[in-house]
Write an enzyme that holds these catalytic residues in place. Sequence first.
Site, PDB file in Angstrom:
ATOM      1  CE  LYS A  21     -72.373  82.849 -69.953  1.00  9.92           C
ATOM      2  NZ  LYS A  21     -72.686  83.645 -71.118  1.00  9.92           N
ATOM      3  CG  ASN A  22     -76.136  83.185 -69.022  1.00  3.68           C
ATOM      4  OD1 ASN A  22     -75.106  83.760 -69.375  1.00  3.68           O
ATOM      5  ND2 ASN A  22     -76.820  82.402 -69.840  1.00  3.68           N
ATOM      6  CB  CYS A 116     -72.935  84.091 -78.896  1.00  2.00           C
ATOM      7  SG  CYS A 116     -71.643  83.370 -77.896  1.00  2.00           S
ATOM      8  NE  ARG A 121     -78.431  86.812 -78.161  1.00  2.00           N
ATOM      9  CZ  ARG A 121     -77.476  86.339 -77.367  1.00  2.00           C
ATOM     10  NH1 ARG A 121     -76.259  86.198 -77.809  1.00  2.00           N
ATOM     11  NH2 ARG A 121     -77.741  86.019 -76.125  1.00  2.00           N
ATOM     12  CG  ASP A 304     -77.606  79.016 -73.606  1.00  2.00           C
ATOM     13  OD1 ASP A 304     -77.875  79.468 -74.733  1.00  2.00           O
ATOM     14  OD2 ASP A 304     -77.331  79.753 -72.634  1.00  2.00           O
ATOM     15  NE  ARG A 396     -68.325  85.763 -74.672  1.00  2.00           N
ATOM     16  CZ  ARG A 396     -69.018  86.600 -75.414  1.00  2.00           C
ATOM     17  NH1 ARG A 396     -68.733  86.723 -76.683  1.00  2.00           N
ATOM     18  NH2 ARG A 396     -69.979  87.293 -74.896  1.00  2.00           N
TER      19      ARG A 396
END
Length: 429
Positions: A21-22, A116, A121, A304, A396
């Site tokens: 995904k990333n 998230c 961040r 993660d 997601r």
Amino acid sequence: MRYVMKGGNPLVGEVTISGAKNAALGILTAAILTDDTVTVENVPDVSDVTVLLSAFKEIGVIVERPDRHTVKLNAANIFTACADSPYIKKLRAGYYLLGALLGKYHHAEVSMPGGCNIGNRPIDQHIKGFRMLGASSHNENGMVVLDAKELKGSHIYLDMASVGATMNLMLASVLAKGNTIIENAAKEPHIVDMANMLNSMGARIKGAGMDVIRITGVERLHGTEYTIIPDQIEAGTFMMAAAITKGDILVRHIIPQHMDAISAKLLEMGCEVSEHGDAIRVVGRPSLYACNVKTLPYPGFPTDMQPQMGVALCMADGVGTITESIFENRFKYVDELNKMGADTEVKGSVAIFKGGGNLKGAELVAPDLRAGAALVLAGLAAEGISVVDNVDYVLRGYEDFAEKLSNLGAQIKLVTDEDELQKAKLKIG
Ligand code: UD1
């Protein structure tokens, strides 16, 4: 949406891992740096990708999905460098549009990043880098606005090895004049994947995967066909699932080297871990050894994977700890685990897990994407029925999570309303 599940079955069988995904979020954005058509394969069918593609369409990118995992993009007719749709506000990775639009059009206006809530961040390192390439920047009505007459290569030192800043600065500098050096760059597998993809479009990037990345700007980029790497975190989640449920899972279509930090911890906890070409088999054991874990940038243990490891430590014998060194607000799932009977406490950046297993089914709420997946694994190890609410987070980033778990023998269902929930409870209870 909610997952309802009944725990107790060891998960056994094979699972095929989807594209990362990333990596996909960065690579799809890189595709808009050219006016030629770009085809990206092995794109995971997750909602973050769908949302990003919807945002692309709003600025004039032609997006086709010839099949579930292939995306064809043509960005020749982008009519605005202003991306302020509600789609962008939902995503962390919307910030890659800053680098790509600035790189291509020397102007970008993008909503402040969402994503998230796992900590503060900030994006100061991205902005610092854009400025060093010659852009001005200011915030206006919740938008980041970047502007440059021209972009010139520069020597950028990142204060921390930020994944997002490294990828964003690659996007902004591949078309800049002259040479850019990114020092203290992040080294995650998706950094290397994005660099490979950009090089296949004609960019000149060297050193991705190391501390120093060197980029020589080129005049233009061309179309390409590119296949995204497998998802390290999805793979790690299923490896942990084998340990947590005392199962036996062959995790297929992965790059085993990307999994080294996770494999090492599972071995330390007493699991059997073996490599079989592009697959890893994890066999759990009746009781896991506790261990201590610290999250670190790649090749360290990924943040993660921290909540999934937290659940494994709940199942272990003895006391284990996790030190979270990347994000300051990533232990919210611990309160949920305690609702299941776990004995866990958080002291600053350290969570202490007393272990012992014996989790009981409970009504839980996913606080974020990875913690949501971890709570599902906890539910599958617990006695009785659990419900995990707020699982839009999980959707997601995990393709077909419930289906993949069901294929391994889990009793789990995704439900959208109360009626479906009650029916699913009756069926699996
Ligand atoms: C990405 C991933 C996320 C993962 C994280 C770390 C995406 C869309 N998200 O997030 O899943 O958990 O990498 O592997 O790919 N920082 C600053 N200033 C900045 C940038 C970062 O202070 O300008 C700090 C962050 O607050 C954090 C640390 O640096 O403490 C690492 O963040 P970063 O690597 O940038 O994470 P993201 O790119 O947001």
